[in-house]
Design a protein around this motif. Sequence first.
Motif, PDB file in Angstrom:
ATOM      1  N   LYS A  10      12.513  45.015 -10.077  1.00 32.06           N
ATOM      2  CA  LYS A  10      13.497  45.340 -11.129  1.00 32.06           C
ATOM      3  C   LYS A  10      12.965  46.468 -11.996  1.00 32.06           C
ATOM      4  N   ASP A  11      11.682  46.401 -12.312  1.00 28.08           N
ATOM      5  CA  ASP A  11      11.069  47.433 -13.146  1.00 28.08           C
ATOM      6  C   ASP A  11      11.096  48.781 -12.404  1.00 28.08           C
ATOM      7  N   ALA A  12      10.776  48.734 -11.114  1.00 25.44           N
ATOM      8  CA  ALA A  12      10.752  49.962 -10.305  1.00 25.44           C
ATOM      9  C   ALA A  12      12.152  50.573 -10.212  1.00 25.44           C
ATOM     10  N   GLU A  13      13.169  49.714 -10.220  1.00 25.71           N
ATOM     11  CA  GLU A  13      14.544  50.214 -10.095  1.00 25.71           C
ATOM     12  C   GLU A  13      14.991  51.028 -11.314  1.00 25.71           C
ATOM     13  N   LYS A  14      14.214  50.979 -12.391  1.00 22.49           N
ATOM     14  CA  LYS A  14      14.564  51.774 -13.580  1.00 22.49           C
ATOM     15  C   LYS A  14      14.323  53.269 -13.370  1.00 22.49           C
ATOM     16  N   GLY A  15      13.556  53.623 -12.357  1.00 18.90           N
ATOM     17  CA  GLY A  15      13.391  55.042 -12.038  1.00 18.90           C
ATOM     18  C   GLY A  15      12.219  55.709 -12.717  1.00 18.90           C
ATOM     19  N   GLU A  16      12.355  57.036 -12.907  1.00 18.84           N
ATOM     20  CA  GLU A  16      11.177  57.834 -13.267  1.00 18.84           C
ATOM     21  C   GLU A  16      10.613  57.550 -14.660  1.00 18.84           C
ATOM     22  N   ASN A  17      11.430  56.935 -15.510  1.00 22.51           N
ATOM     23  CA  ASN A  17      10.898  56.650 -16.839  1.00 22.51           C
ATOM     24  C   ASN A  17      10.093  55.363 -16.881  1.00 22.51           C
ATOM     25  N   ALA A  18      10.165  54.615 -15.757  1.00 22.29           N
ATOM     26  CA  ALA A  18       9.487  53.319 -15.723  1.00 22.29           C
ATOM     27  C   ALA A  18       8.154  53.451 -15.011  1.00 22.29           C
ATOM     28  N   ARG A  19       7.160  53.845 -15.727  1.00 18.26           N
ATOM     29  CA  ARG A  19       5.840  54.007 -15.102  1.00 18.26           C
ATOM     30  C   ARG A  19       5.065  52.705 -15.155  1.00 18.26           C
ATOM     31  N   MET A  20       4.531  52.339 -14.021  1.00 22.03           N
ATOM     32  CA  MET A  20       3.729  51.129 -13.928  1.00 22.03           C
ATOM     33  C   MET A  20       2.262  51.531 -13.961  1.00 22.03           C
ATOM     34  N   THR A  21       1.423  50.634 -14.440  1.00 25.64           N
ATOM     35  CA  THR A  21      -0.015  50.902 -14.404  1.00 25.64           C
ATOM     36  C   THR A  21      -0.708  49.838 -13.561  1.00 25.64           C
ATOM     37  N   VAL A  22      -1.564  50.292 -12.656  1.00 22.32           N
ATOM     38  CA  VAL A  22      -2.339  49.373 -11.821  1.00 22.32           C
ATOM     39  C   VAL A  22      -3.814  49.584 -12.152  1.00 22.32           C
ATOM     40  N   ASP A  23      -4.453  48.542 -12.622  1.00 25.88           N
ATOM     41  CA  ASP A  23      -5.855  48.615 -13.020  1.00 25.88           C
ATOM     42  C   ASP A  23      -6.658  47.696 -12.096  1.00 25.88           C
ATOM     43  N   LEU A  24      -7.422  48.279 -11.176  1.00 25.04           N
ATOM     44  CA  LEU A  24      -8.148  47.481 -10.190  1.00 25.04           C
ATOM     45  C   LEU A  24      -9.293  46.706 -10.835  1.00 25.04           C
ATOM     46  N   GLU A  25     -10.034  47.363 -11.725  1.00 24.67           N
ATOM     47  CA  GLU A  25     -11.171  46.690 -12.387  1.00 24.67           C
ATOM     48  C   GLU A  25     -10.694  45.405 -13.085  1.00 24.67           C
ATOM     49  N   ALA A  26      -9.593  45.532 -13.834  1.00 21.84           N
ATOM     50  CA  ALA A  26      -9.069  44.375 -14.580  1.00 21.84           C
ATOM     51  C   ALA A  26      -8.203  43.466 -13.710  1.00 21.84           C
ATOM     52  N   GLN A  27      -7.851  43.945 -12.509  1.00 21.67           N
ATOM     53  CA  GLN A  27      -6.945  43.225 -11.599  1.00 21.67           C
ATOM     54  C   GLN A  27      -5.607  42.929 -12.275  1.00 21.67           C
ATOM     55  N   GLU A  28      -5.015  43.987 -12.839  1.00 21.13           N
ATOM     56  CA  GLU A  28      -3.759  43.831 -13.572  1.00 21.13           C
ATOM     57  C   GLU A  28      -2.756  44.924 -13.227  1.00 21.13           C
ATOM     58  N   VAL A  29      -1.488  44.505 -13.150  1.00 23.49           N
ATOM     59  CA  VAL A  29      -0.385  45.467 -13.091  1.00 23.49           C
ATOM     60  C   VAL A  29       0.369  45.351 -14.407  1.00 23.49           C
ATOM     61  N   THR A  30       0.644  46.494 -15.050  1.00 24.82           N
ATOM     62  CA  THR A  30       1.403  46.471 -16.298  1.00 24.82           C
ATOM     63  C   THR A  30       2.738  47.168 -16.075  1.00 24.82           C
ATOM     64  N   THR A  31       3.837  46.473 -16.365  1.00 25.64           N
ATOM     65  CA  THR A  31       5.168  47.050 -16.156  1.00 25.64           C
ATOM     66  C   THR A  31       5.466  48.063 -17.262  1.00 25.64           C
ATOM     67  N   SER A  32       6.584  48.754 -17.112  1.00 29.20           N
ATOM     68  CA  SER A  32       6.959  49.763 -18.115  1.00 29.20           C
ATOM     69  C   SER A  32       7.244  49.110 -19.466  1.00 29.20           C
ATOM     70  N   ASP A  33       7.555  47.801 -19.449  1.00 29.39           N
ATOM     71  CA  ASP A  33       7.817  47.090 -20.708  1.00 29.39           C
ATOM     72  C   ASP A  33       6.554  46.500 -21.315  1.00 29.39           C
ATOM     73  N   GLY A  34       5.431  46.725 -20.659  1.00 35.45           N
ATOM     74  CA  GLY A  34       4.172  46.221 -21.189  1.00 35.45           C
ATOM     75  C   GLY A  34       3.836  44.813 -20.735  1.00 35.45           C
ATOM     76  N   GLU A  35       4.653  44.281 -19.819  1.00 35.09           N
ATOM     77  CA  GLU A  35       4.330  42.955 -19.300  1.00 35.09           C
ATOM     78  C   GLU A  35       3.146  43.068 -18.329  1.00 35.09           C
ATOM     79  N   VAL A  36       2.181  42.165 -18.470  1.00 32.53           N
ATOM     80  CA  VAL A  36       0.970  42.246 -17.656  1.00 32.53           C
ATOM     81  C   VAL A  36       0.955  41.137 -16.593  1.00 32.53           C
ATOM     82  N   VAL A  37       0.705  41.553 -15.347  1.00 31.15           N
ATOM     83  CA  VAL A  37       0.655  40.617 -14.227  1.00 31.15           C
ATOM     84  C   VAL A  37      -0.729  40.710 -13.599  1.00 31.15           C
TER      85      VAL A  37
END
Lengths: 201, 466
Positions: A131-158
């Motif tokens: 759903k986050d990816a479907e928002k398009g170019e303004n929805a940048r996700m962050t993937v942090d391997l060291e922390a083992q976290e994905v952060t959505t464009s809304d700041g939700e951390v997985v």
Amino acid sequence: MDKFEKLTGIAAPLPLVNVDTDMIIPKQFLKTIKRSGLGVNLFDEMRYDDSGNEIPDFVLNKPQYRQAEILVAGDNFGCGSSREHAPWAIKDFGIRCVIAPSFAEIFYNNCFKNGILPIRLPQETVDLLMKDAEKGENARMTVDLEAQEVTTSDGEVVRFEIDPFRKHCLLEGLDDIALTLEQAPAIDTFESRMAQERPWV
Amino acid sequence: MSGKTLYDKIWDAHVVHEAEDGTTHLYIDRHLVHEVTSPQAFEGLRMAGRKVRAPEKTIAVPDHNVPTTGRRDKQIENEESRIQVEALDKNARDFGVHYYPVSDVRQGIVHIIGPEQGWTLPGMTIVCGDSHTATHGAFGALAHGIGTSEVEHVLATQTLIQSKSKNMKVEVTGKLSPGVTAKDIVLSIIGKTGTAGGTGYVIEYCGEAIEALSMEGRMTICNMAIEGGARAGLIAPDQTTFDYVQGRPHAPKGAQWEAAMAWWKTLYSDDDAHWDKVITLRGEDIAPTVTWGTSPEDTLPITAAVPAADTFEGGKVGAAQRSLDYMGLKPGTPLSEIEIDTVFIGSCTNGRIEDLRAAAEILKGRKIKVKRAMVVPGSGLVRAQAEEEGLAQIFQDAGFEWRLAGCSMCLAMNPDQLSPGERCAATSNRNFEGRQGRGGRTHLMSPAMAAAAAVTGRLTDVRELT
């Protein structure tokens, strides 16, 4: 091998299950004797029509996803052939991270050899990222391997899980062969023992 | 402490080094190499100034994109294919590995010639840059596909960095009905478990119906373990295995044979071994089976009808609709009414002598009703044997093209390809979109079922013709 540490980028949604390696890179492009240059043919048969023109509806042809660096996909991604041309094509396109509920094993393994991070997450979490990816170019996700976290464009951390050895190799960009050659004495010992125990091999 | 599975035993016998976290260097007994997934690996060795550690355990053969007609030993017309085959010629020569060039009568599909030449033996670890390496598991070997980076790793170190898979047992009880073959068993298994059902596992196939199979049939089963998502599939070696292996060019002889047999006879799963997952099928319940969609899990008995997408669940609803659209099929159509344009008999799944015999049995005295039909023997030696047994004549009299050995239309890297919309009854292993040619429509089935489709021009229950 290229390191993977932290990546912030556009995520492209590909909500298909069982995406096979024939879809990722069809066989006519396996005739190369190089590893590079396959990005233009990534998802070739879904991306171009019979005359070679772009199919506008395909996600990576849409203006907002042409620079995607993350792919969010359905279950059993990368099934089928062992062709490493699949991760080579993904990387050559510019994608460094694939997120899915599950991956076929050989593909999963091949990703780590090429500095690509495959992330397994439960279906409902992948649905959220889709759903986050479907928002398009303004929805940048962050993937942090060291922390083992994905952060959505809304700041939700997985948080995601990953094998510690694979994580270490990816963070450091380590070359497997050089690592294994440090075990050369153990290989020598094994071979001499086998020459006695199983000489027919 | 519980006993060990066959997989546990082979694994334990090949551990070179195990780190604290379980990451293991596993020794590799046989490395099979073909032209498509190896050039970058050999190039990597050259750039790093490395040698092949065990050239005597490395066997190379071109198979994926060799043409199956004409004087291919003189000239391969497609330039890119020719460059790839020539690169393998050179790499095999430069690095001193065993090699079966196109001009050698023993050339063929890598997974057919490994067993045929006696390279494949029980208890071995076997890898190849090809997912259908699982085939060799039929001998009670641990065999699986690897990517090109791992091909380079094995060339340089003769080991692979691995973590252990879980153990799954797939038992097929009882006896098969007439007209039902190994291919029908494995398609039924994948239909039941799904293409991701085996992910994370090594599968051992067992039970009366499996034990009754020939080595050819067992290879068909293990070949498609990867289609069920498993890292590998294997079957415990028994007298059938030993009889097949004995006397092959690279099988052990004399005292070494006796020593090998002593160890091979210990290769079975203990009664008290631990299984992480168990699946059971009744042999009597398995019917001649075909695929209707674009995933190997889309299987049904030939007596069934094309399913509707809304009979599936979750992400599979969309996938099924996509399959139906791609395959040009309407829900409710009996599978036996689907008309076929082309028949392909061959591949590492079903390109062995027994497969050709089964197809010829149906074709004897009959003519094809499809636009084209081809047989591509799995190796030059299978081809020669089929000619000697008169099978080639039966195929040709029926209207089949009699080709030279190779992977051919299984993956359509060579000139043998489907056109858009062309519908094919195939004995190969994958019905993916575009697999046999862009827009091509593949239905997977056994050699006897493919032969039946050839003579009626539609998907056909082979039991109607016997």
